[in-house]
Design a protein around this motif. Structure first.
Motif, PDB file in Angstrom:
ATOM      1  N   TRP A  44       0.605  -1.599   0.129  1.00  0.00           N
ATOM      2  CA  TRP A  44      -0.225  -0.265  -0.100  1.00  0.00           C
ATOM      3  C   TRP A  44       0.780   1.412   0.142  1.00  0.00           C
ATOM      4  N   VAL A  45       1.734   1.286   0.901  1.00  0.00           N
ATOM      5  CA  VAL A  45       2.862   2.578   0.782  1.00  0.00           C
ATOM      6  C   VAL A  45       3.834   2.539  -0.325  1.00  0.00           C
ATOM      7  N   THR A  46       3.545   1.448  -0.933  1.00  0.00           N
ATOM      8  CA  THR A  46       4.814   1.605  -2.078  1.00  0.00           C
ATOM      9  C   THR A  46       3.715   1.567  -3.949  1.00  0.00           C
ATOM     10  N   ALA A  48       0.531   4.031  -2.629  1.00  0.00           N
ATOM     11  CA  ALA A  48       0.601   5.731  -2.851  1.00  0.00           C
ATOM     12  C   ALA A  48       1.580   6.405  -2.753  1.00  0.00           C
ATOM     13  N   GLY A  49       3.391   6.080  -2.706  1.00  0.00           N
ATOM     14  CA  GLY A  49       4.042   6.961  -1.995  1.00  0.00           C
ATOM     15  C   GLY A  49       5.118   6.540  -3.543  1.00  0.00           C
ATOM     16  N   GLY A  50       5.188   5.570  -3.624  1.00  0.00           N
ATOM     17  CA  GLY A  50       6.333   4.897  -4.882  1.00  0.00           C
ATOM     18  C   GLY A  50       7.215   4.464  -4.409  1.00  0.00           C
ATOM     19  N   PRO A  51       7.916   3.452  -5.684  1.00  0.00           N
ATOM     20  CA  PRO A  51       8.864   2.590  -5.040  1.00  0.00           C
ATOM     21  C   PRO A  51       9.642   2.852  -3.886  1.00  0.00           C
ATOM     22  N   VAL A  52      10.632   4.024  -4.069  1.00  0.00           N
ATOM     23  CA  VAL A  52      11.478   4.708  -2.768  1.00  0.00           C
ATOM     24  C   VAL A  52      11.537   4.630  -1.914  1.00  0.00           C
ATOM     25  N   LEU A  53       9.701   5.069  -1.289  1.00  0.00           N
ATOM     26  CA  LEU A  53       9.364   4.676   0.182  1.00  0.00           C
ATOM     27  C   LEU A  53       8.844   3.992  -0.227  1.00  0.00           C
ATOM     28  N   GLY A  54       9.031   2.810  -0.342  1.00  0.00           N
ATOM     29  CA  GLY A  54       8.522   1.350  -0.046  1.00  0.00           C
ATOM     30  C   GLY A  54       9.221   0.208   0.347  1.00  0.00           C
ATOM     31  N   LEU A  55      10.367   1.063  -0.630  1.00  0.00           N
ATOM     32  CA  LEU A  55      12.145   0.308  -0.335  1.00  0.00           C
ATOM     33  C   LEU A  55      12.456   0.336   0.710  1.00  0.00           C
ATOM     34  N   LEU A  56      12.315   2.201   1.035  1.00  0.00           N
ATOM     35  CA  LEU A  56      12.635   2.634   3.044  1.00  0.00           C
ATOM     36  C   LEU A  56      12.029   1.923   3.740  1.00  0.00           C
TER      37      LEU A  56
END
Length: 86
Positions: A44-46, A48-56
């Motif tokens: 869900w975070v990936t 909504a916020g993109g792959p960089v935020l998802g990887l973090l």
């Protein structure tokens, strides 16, 4: 701050609080519940916020749940190589 990111941060705080308390099963039940909640949350975070935020968030979750990850990697290495880890 978006709802998925807020829930992810609450998940991280809850995981750290759970780790502070003693447990008879060495937190494996709690880790199972955290994994079951965390995997869809990372998606869900990936989304909504993109792959960089998802990887973090994935890196943060892996640092909190490092022992299940270590055991998974050992099990995979044993299956691939056919021998137990040293």
């Amino acid at each position: 701050m978006t709802a998925p990111l807020t829930l992810a941060l609450v998940w991280l705080v809850a995981a750290n609080v759970i780790a502070m308390f003693p447990s008879r099963d060495h937190h494996w039940r709690a880790a199972s519940v955290l994994i079951a909640i965390g995997i869809p949350l990372i998606g869900w975070v990936t989304w909504a916020g993109g792959p960089v935020l998802g990887l973090l968030l994935l890196a943060a979750g892996a640092s909190v749940l490092r022992w299940p990850l270590i055991y998974l990697l050992r099990w995979l290495r044993e299956k691939v190589t056919g021998r137990a880890a040293d």
